[in-house]
Design an enzyme around this catalytic site. Structure first.
Site, PDB file in Angstrom:
ATOM      1  N   ALA A 169       0.844  -1.200   0.000  1.00 47.89           N
ATOM      2  CA  ALA A 169       0.000   0.000   0.000  1.00 47.89           C
ATOM      3  C   ALA A 169       0.876   1.246   0.000  1.00 47.89           C
ATOM      4  O   ALA A 169       1.831   1.343   0.771  1.00 47.89           O
ATOM      5  CB  ALA A 169      -0.914  -0.004   1.228  1.00 47.89           C
ATOM      6  N   TYR A 215       8.342  10.904  -3.496  1.00 47.90           N
ATOM      7  CA  TYR A 215       7.998   9.486  -3.523  1.00 47.90           C
ATOM      8  C   TYR A 215       9.246   8.630  -3.316  1.00 47.90           C
ATOM      9  O   TYR A 215       9.259   7.697  -2.497  1.00 47.90           O
ATOM     10  CB  TYR A 215       7.329   9.130  -4.852  1.00 47.90           C
ATOM     11  CG  TYR A 215       7.189   7.644  -5.077  1.00 47.90           C
ATOM     12  CD1 TYR A 215       6.224   6.908  -4.392  1.00 47.90           C
ATOM     13  CD2 TYR A 215       8.028   6.972  -5.965  1.00 47.90           C
ATOM     14  CE1 TYR A 215       6.112   5.534  -4.589  1.00 47.90           C
ATOM     15  CE2 TYR A 215       7.909   5.604  -6.168  1.00 47.90           C
ATOM     16  CZ  TYR A 215       6.953   4.897  -5.481  1.00 47.90           C
ATOM     17  OH  TYR A 215       6.846   3.541  -5.671  1.00 47.90           O
TER      18      TYR A 215
END
Length: 308
Positions: A73, A141
């Site tokens: 996730a 990220y």
């Protein structure tokens, strides 16, 4: 063995669930369904709908006490991470810490962490990049994935929690979402089958290491079965440029027209490719699906999905 897969209803996560189910394990998928889909899951997988940042997610780990946590996730849109780094860190760092703390007190034996082989290395010095290549992420990220690996190192040193950080190359295959943060393969598939033009940014000479999703899922299973700790690249070690990728997909789709060229996007990485020698040695893993066959399978999935 009981395995909890976060992001289990998503593109990669659902294939990871499949691999563990086929191997005879009990599998629980934790997913908030922001991008995952229930229909991606094998009926033998139990789905728990919740956010990894929530007390409920931590409570699930404490209640179920899985032996293995496969953590997929994530906020995975690089562009969104640049636009909203706080959101990216909230999901990818604080959400992961929520799970790690629950795993620590629940006696989880091993964490398999889905990291990144492209965003964590940045512009590479050598091709393909080995695991000891400097990590120079150029997006929040990539930073969040590097932080996840560092936290895992801490939990291993402090609490003895074993982990494997699988640094994926560019994963593609069936069930990939062709919207939002999706990869170029799924976007091209949808547009080619819909009779729409495909856009290539820049000259199309930027390269990526494309690895088939079922090979990635198998690496997750092997990371649990083998006594390996630390980062491991999961990729093919082969660079393919976007022009070549389009040609292969267009041929498979029976489309005989060139892609549309558009100005290059600022900050886009020009080359990315990871060395899988360590995976071969410590996991006994190597890619089994070559790019033309993987693209054929992916296109067939999207064709069936579009027909439905």
């Amino acid at each position: 063995m009981k395995v909890l897969v976060t992001g289990g209803a998503g593109f990669i996560g659902s294939h990871v669930c499949d691999a563990f189910v086929r191997a005879g394990h009990e599998v629980i998928a934790l997913d908030n369904l922001s991008s995952g889909k229930k229909e991606n899951l094998d009926p033998r997988v139990r789905l728990e709908v919740m956010d990894i940042r929530s007390p409920e997610a931590a409570g699930l780990i404490r209640a179920e006490r899985p032996q293995v946590l496969c953590h997929l996730a994530a906020q995975m849109d690089v562009r969104r991470s640049v636009e909203d780094p706080r959101f990216d860190a909230d999901a990818n760092i604080l959400g992961f810490l929520n799970l790690l703390e629950a795993s620590r007190v629940s006696g989880v034996q091993k964490v398999v962490f889905s990291s990144t082989g492209g965003a964590i290395y940045g512009e590479q010095d050598v091709f393909p990049a080995p695991e000891n290549h400097p990590t120079r992420p150029v997006s929040p990220y990539g930073v969040s994935k590097a932080a996840g690996e560092i936290y895992l190192g801490y939990y291993k040193a402090q609490y003895g929690m074993k982990y494997a950080a699988l640094r994926y190359a560019n994963v593609y295959g069936p069930r990939q979402n062709p919207h939002g943060e999706a990869g170029v393969v799924s976007i091209f598939c949808q547009r080619l089958l819909g009779g729409k033009d495909c856009t290539i940014y820049g000259e199309g000479k930027q390269t990526r290491d494309f690895v088939y999703v079922e090979d990635v899922a198998r690496a997750n299973l092997l990371a649990v079965e083998k006594d390996v700790v630390g980062p491991v690249n999961i990729g093919t070690g082969v660079e393919t440029d976007i022009n070549r990728l389009y040609t292969l997909l267009a041929q498979a789709a029976g489309v005989d027209k060139p892609a549309v060229l558009a100005p290059g996007r600022p900050g886009e990485q020009m080359r990315s490719c990871v060395d899988n020698s360590l995976a071969r040695r410590v996991l006994g893993w190597q890619p089994s699906v070559e790019l033309p066959e993987g693209l054929r399978r992916t296109l067939a999935f999207f064709r069936e999905h579009t027909t439905r």
